[in-house]
Scaffold this active site. Sequence first.
Site, mmCIF file in Angstrom:
data_model
loop_
_atom_site.group_PDB
_atom_site.id
_atom_site.type_symbol
_atom_site.label_atom_id
_atom_site.label_comp_id
_atom_site.label_asym_id
_atom_site.label_seq_id
_atom_site.Cartn_x
_atom_site.Cartn_y
_atom_site.Cartn_z
ATOM 1 N N LYS A 102 0.875 -1.165 0.000
ATOM 2 C CA LYS A 102 0.000 0.000 0.000
ATOM 3 C C LYS A 102 0.917 1.221 0.000
ATOM 4 O O LYS A 102 1.631 1.481 0.966
ATOM 5 C CB LYS A 102 -0.916 0.033 1.230
ATOM 6 N N GLY A 163 -8.152 9.828 9.514
ATOM 7 C CA GLY A 163 -8.395 9.949 10.946
ATOM 8 C C GLY A 163 -9.461 10.936 11.353
ATOM 9 O O GLY A 163 -9.760 11.070 12.541
ATOM 10 N N ALA A 189 -9.614 6.128 4.169
ATOM 11 C CA ALA A 189 -9.408 7.315 5.022
ATOM 12 C C ALA A 189 -10.669 8.160 5.161
ATOM 13 O O ALA A 189 -11.364 8.449 4.188
ATOM 14 C CB ALA A 189 -8.264 8.181 4.508
ATOM 15 N N GLY A 190 -10.942 8.531 6.397
ATOM 16 C CA GLY A 190 -12.059 9.428 6.701
ATOM 17 C C GLY A 190 -13.363 8.732 7.021
ATOM 18 O O GLY A 190 -14.323 9.376 7.463
ATOM 19 N N ASN A 211 -9.657 1.977 9.659
ATOM 20 C CA ASN A 211 -8.775 1.722 10.793
ATOM 21 C C ASN A 211 -9.253 2.472 12.030
ATOM 22 O O ASN A 211 -9.776 1.886 12.975
ATOM 23 C CB ASN A 211 -7.343 2.089 10.441
ATOM 24 N N THR A 212 -9.098 3.794 12.022
ATOM 25 C CA THR A 212 -9.338 4.590 13.231
ATOM 26 C C THR A 212 -10.716 4.343 13.835
ATOM 27 O O THR A 212 -10.847 4.143 15.055
ATOM 28 C CB THR A 212 -9.166 6.083 12.928
#
Length: 262
Positions: A102, A163, A189-190, A211-212
Amino acid sequence: MSKNMSSNLVIAGRKFNSRLMIGTGKFSSNSIMADAIKASNSEIVTVALRRVDLDNPSDDILSYIDKESITLLPNTSGAIDHIEAVRLARLSRASGLEPWIKLEVTPNPYNLLPDPIETLKAAEILVKEGFIVLPYIQADPILARRLEEIGTATVMPLAAPIGTNKGVRATDELLMIIEQSSVPVVIDAGIGTPSHAGYAIELGADAVLVNTAIAVATDPIKMAEAFALAVEASTIGREAGLANRSDNAISSSPLTGFLKDI
């Protein structure tokens, strides 16, 4: 309009049942991370190369990931230019990991937005060296096209800054990327809630990476399960055929029969 969806996600000829990828950062412990991965049903797990001791095959975080059933996707998180990203990728392959990478190039530590020029430079080098490259990019349709043309396995545009948990903010640009792409589009992301992930799939994305939102949840394992269910439900809905949107109200019960005669 979303693209037609096959039963499996296919990246570089490899088939996956799950369209949810999961990251390994920010978990309070490796055991919770492992349980969250299992609950998510994810078959692709990304891990930052900077967190891994590549000289130690039994590195702690890697020992918690079932590499028999999961494709490990090392990432170049923290790389500030193409030179550093390429170096990290080469170290990963030299350590015995599969050549899946990645690609992340984020020179600004405050906004962590991917550098389009350095990302393209790194991708050109890594593709020529035989890597399966999954590049993390801003929602830029022109860059996505260029990356596909040089041979990346996917494109991974962000939904919102990493994040932030703001959800899918760059809808118009993401739709352009989805419509033009012949490689899988993974929205990365986001994404902050299961509904955000479902919406991304309904837009036409082939997969999402989270993830986050999972790692920092009060109950990461239950949150991972919620994301898995949301992605699965939206995948089934897309396969069934989503209703077209309309600017005008349309009655679900037309005025026929006895109502017409009143």
